[in-house]
Design an enzyme around this catalytic site. Structure first.
Site, PDB file in Angstrom:
ATOM      1  N   GLY A 139     -14.207 -28.131 -26.176  1.00 27.50           N
ATOM      2  CA  GLY A 139     -13.852 -27.450 -24.910  1.00 27.50           C
ATOM      3  C   GLY A 139     -12.488 -26.733 -24.829  1.00 27.50           C
ATOM      4  O   GLY A 139     -12.412 -25.584 -24.613  1.00 27.50           O
ATOM      5  N   HIS A 140     -11.395 -27.665 -25.327  1.00 22.77           N
ATOM      6  CA  HIS A 140     -10.179 -26.967 -25.425  1.00 22.77           C
ATOM      7  C   HIS A 140     -10.142 -25.605 -26.404  1.00 22.77           C
ATOM      8  O   HIS A 140      -9.499 -24.786 -25.996  1.00 22.77           O
ATOM      9  CB  HIS A 140      -9.187 -28.128 -25.846  1.00 22.77           C
ATOM     10  CG  HIS A 140      -9.161 -29.154 -25.104  1.00 22.77           C
ATOM     11  ND1 HIS A 140      -9.267 -30.371 -25.493  1.00 22.77           N
ATOM     12  CD2 HIS A 140      -8.439 -29.368 -23.968  1.00 22.77           C
ATOM     13  CE1 HIS A 140      -9.041 -31.303 -24.702  1.00 22.77           C
ATOM     14  NE2 HIS A 140      -8.588 -30.853 -23.779  1.00 22.77           N
ATOM     15  N   GLN A 166       0.090 -36.718 -12.774  1.00 23.44           N
ATOM     16  CA  GLN A 166      -1.475 -36.376 -11.990  1.00 23.44           C
ATOM     17  C   GLN A 166      -2.102 -37.530 -12.249  1.00 23.44           C
ATOM     18  O   GLN A 166      -3.538 -37.547 -11.763  1.00 23.44           O
ATOM     19  CB  GLN A 166      -2.026 -35.085 -12.583  1.00 23.44           C
ATOM     20  CG  GLN A 166      -2.333 -35.296 -13.954  1.00 23.44           C
ATOM     21  CD  GLN A 166      -2.650 -34.019 -14.715  1.00 23.44           C
ATOM     22  OE1 GLN A 166      -1.919 -33.001 -14.817  1.00 23.44           O
ATOM     23  NE2 GLN A 166      -3.892 -33.671 -15.044  1.00 23.44           N
ATOM     24  N   SER A 226     -11.764 -35.597 -23.394  1.00 24.60           N
ATOM     25  CA  SER A 226     -11.017 -36.623 -24.197  1.00 24.60           C
ATOM     26  C   SER A 226     -11.196 -37.896 -23.801  1.00 24.60           C
ATOM     27  O   SER A 226     -11.181 -38.928 -24.738  1.00 24.60           O
ATOM     28  CB  SER A 226      -9.374 -36.113 -23.993  1.00 24.60           C
ATOM     29  OG  SER A 226      -9.025 -34.957 -24.222  1.00 24.60           O
TER      30      SER A 226
HETATM   31  P1  AMP Z   1      -7.234 -31.539 -20.393  1.00 21.71           P
HETATM   32  O1  AMP Z   1      -6.586 -31.838 -21.652  1.00 21.71           O
HETATM   33  O2  AMP Z   1      -8.429 -32.532 -20.172  1.00 21.71           O
HETATM   34  O3  AMP Z   1      -6.511 -31.586 -19.178  1.00 21.71           O
HETATM   35  O4  AMP Z   1      -8.137 -30.066 -20.468  1.00 21.71           O
HETATM   36  C1  AMP Z   1      -7.182 -28.918 -20.789  1.00 21.71           C
HETATM   37  C2  AMP Z   1      -8.204 -27.845 -20.334  1.00 21.71           C
HETATM   38  O5  AMP Z   1      -9.428 -27.802 -20.940  1.00 21.71           O
HETATM   39  C3  AMP Z   1      -8.645 -27.831 -18.739  1.00 21.71           C
HETATM   40  O6  AMP Z   1      -8.525 -26.395 -18.208  1.00 21.71           O
HETATM   41  C4  AMP Z   1     -10.000 -28.246 -18.860  1.00 21.71           C
HETATM   42  O7  AMP Z   1     -10.713 -27.834 -17.778  1.00 21.71           O
HETATM   43  C5  AMP Z   1     -10.490 -27.741 -20.017  1.00 21.71           C
HETATM   44  N1  AMP Z   1     -11.368 -28.462 -20.377  1.00 21.71           N
HETATM   45  C6  AMP Z   1     -11.582 -30.004 -20.849  1.00 21.71           C
HETATM   46  N2  AMP Z   1     -13.066 -30.115 -21.091  1.00 21.71           N
HETATM   47  C7  AMP Z   1     -13.724 -29.005 -21.225  1.00 21.71           C
HETATM   48  C8  AMP Z   1     -15.086 -28.792 -21.598  1.00 21.71           C
HETATM   49  N3  AMP Z   1     -15.905 -29.640 -21.972  1.00 21.71           N
HETATM   50  N4  AMP Z   1     -15.673 -27.375 -21.700  1.00 21.71           N
HETATM   51  C9  AMP Z   1     -14.444 -26.219 -21.469  1.00 21.71           C
HETATM   52  N5  AMP Z   1     -12.909 -26.609 -21.105  1.00 21.71           N
HETATM   53  C10 AMP Z   1     -12.781 -27.814 -20.841  1.00 21.71           C
END
Ligand code: AMP
Length: 278
Positions: free
Chosen positions: A33-34, A58, A183
Site C-alpha cells: 500500500g505504501h 496520534q 502494517s
Molecule cells: P501508515 O504508515 O499506516 O500511517 O500509512 C501511511 C500512508 O499509507 C497513509 O496515507 C495510508 O492511508 C497509506 N496506506 C496504508 N495502507 C494502505 C493500503 N493498503 N493501500 C493504500 N494506501 C495505504
C-alpha cells in the site's frame, strides 16, 4: 538516497531537489500500500520525499504505540529500490521537543467515525502532517484512501490553512483475499488473519446491494453488521454509511457515500472502507 534525521539535514537536502516535489507521509513498516503511494508520487513529481515517523500524538492507546511494528532497515532497502530522493525520519524529540505546545485541530469532520472512537487521534495527525508540510514544502502529497477520513481531514486543513499543496488520494491496495494491506496485519494471530477477510466481504456485499438499487443507508449498515457478527473473532468498533464529503451519517444515499468500519480482531484494530457511487 539521502536519509535526513534532523530539520537542518532535511532543509539542506530539500534545497537540492528538482521541482515538483512530492511527499509521502508514512509510519514505516512498509508494505504494498505504501509502495503504491511512492510509485504514484514518482509518476507525478520530479523528486520524492518519504517520511517515516511513528507519531506518538496520534495514538490514543499507549499499548497500540508500543506494539506498532518497525523494521527501518527493510524500509530503507524498499525505498532505495523505488528511487526515492529523501527519507525523512526524525526522532520524537526532533518533532516534539520538551517545550512543544502548538497544535492543529480540524473541526467537525475530525470528530466523527475514527475521531469519535479515538479521541485526540486527528489532533495528532493534523499537527504532524502540518509539521511535515512546513518542513518538506511539497507541491503534492500522497495519502491512502484506506484512511478515508484522514484524507478528508487533511484536505480540510489544506483548504483552511491555504497550503499550496495538492492532496492525492491513492486507492486501497489489498491482499489476494481482499484484506486491506496494513502494517498492523502482522500483529494478527493466524485465526484472526483468516477472520479479518470478513471486512472486505461485508463491504463488497453492501456495494452489491447498492448496485442492485438499494439506497437505504440503514439496510446497508445492517447487512454489514450481520456479516461481521457472523465471524466469532470480530468485534465491531463502529460501522457507518456517511456522506462522502461531510462524513455525516446518512438515512438515504442520494449521491456518493462512504461505507466504513473499524473492527477488532483480538487486540488488533483494523479499518476499511469503500466509496459507493452510481
Ligand atoms: P501508515 O504508515 O499506516 O500511517 O500509512 C501511511 C500512508 O499509507 C497513509 O496515507 C495510508 O492511508 C497509506 N496506506 C496504508 N495502507 C494502505 C493500503 N493498503 N493501500 C493504500 N494506501 C495505504
Amino acid at each position: 538516497m539521502i536519509i535526513a534525521e534532523n530539520f537542518n539535514d532535511l532543509w539542506q537536502a530539500r534545497g537540492s531537489l528538482l521541482e515538483p516535489v512530492a511527499l509521502v507521509p508514512t509510519m514505516g513498516f512498509l508494505h504494498g500500500g505504501h509502495l503504491s503511494l511512492v510509485k504514484a508520487a514518482k509518476h507525478r513529481a520530479e523528486s520524492v520525499v518519504v517520511s517515516i515517523f511513528v507519531n506518538p500524538t496520534q495514538f490514543n492507546q499507549s499499548v497500540d504505540l508500543e506494539i506498532y511494528p518497525k523494521d527501518i532497515d527493510r524500509d530503507l532497502v524498499l525505498l532505495e529500490k523505488e528511487g526515492v530522493d529523501i527519507v525523512w525520519m526524525p526522532s520524537v524529540k526532533e518533532m516534539y521537543p520538551p517545550d512543544f505546545q502548538t497544535w492543529v485541530e480540524v473541526g467537525e469532520i475530525s470528530e466523527v467515525l475514527e475521531g469519535k472512537m479515538r479521541p485526540g487521534h486527528f489532533k495528532g495527525v493534523s499537527t504532524v502532517v502540518c509539521k511535515l508540510f512546513t518542513a518538506v514544502r511539497p507541491d503534492i502529497a500522497f495519502f491512502g484512501q484506506k484512511d478515508a477520513q484522514q484524507v478528508a481531514v487533511i484536505q480540510q486543513m489544506v483548504r483552511d490553512l491555504n497550503f499550496p499543496i495538492e492532496i492525492v488520494a491513492v486507492p486501497t491496495v489489498r491482499e489476494k483475499d481482499g484484506l486491506a494491506m496494513s502494517s498492523r496485519n502482522v500483529n494478527l494471530k493466524p485465526a484472526e488473519r483468516k477472520a479479518a477477510t470478513v471486512l472486505y466481504k461485508a463491504l463488497q456485499n453492501a456495494q452489491e446491494l447498492f448496485e442492485s438499487g438499494e439506497r437505504s443507508a440503514e439496510i446497508l449498515r445492517t447487512s454489514m453488521k450481520e456479516i461481521i457478527e457472523g465471524e466469532a473473532l470480530a468485534k465491531i468498533d463502529y460501522l457507518s454509511c456517511t456522506d462522502r464529503n461531510s462524513l455525516k451519517e446518512l438515512e438515504q444515499i442520494t449521491e456518493r457515500a462512504l461505507i466504513s468500519m473499524a473492527v477488532f480482531f483480538g487486540k488488533t484494530r483494523l479499518i476499511d472502507n469503500l466509496i459507493l457511487e452510481k
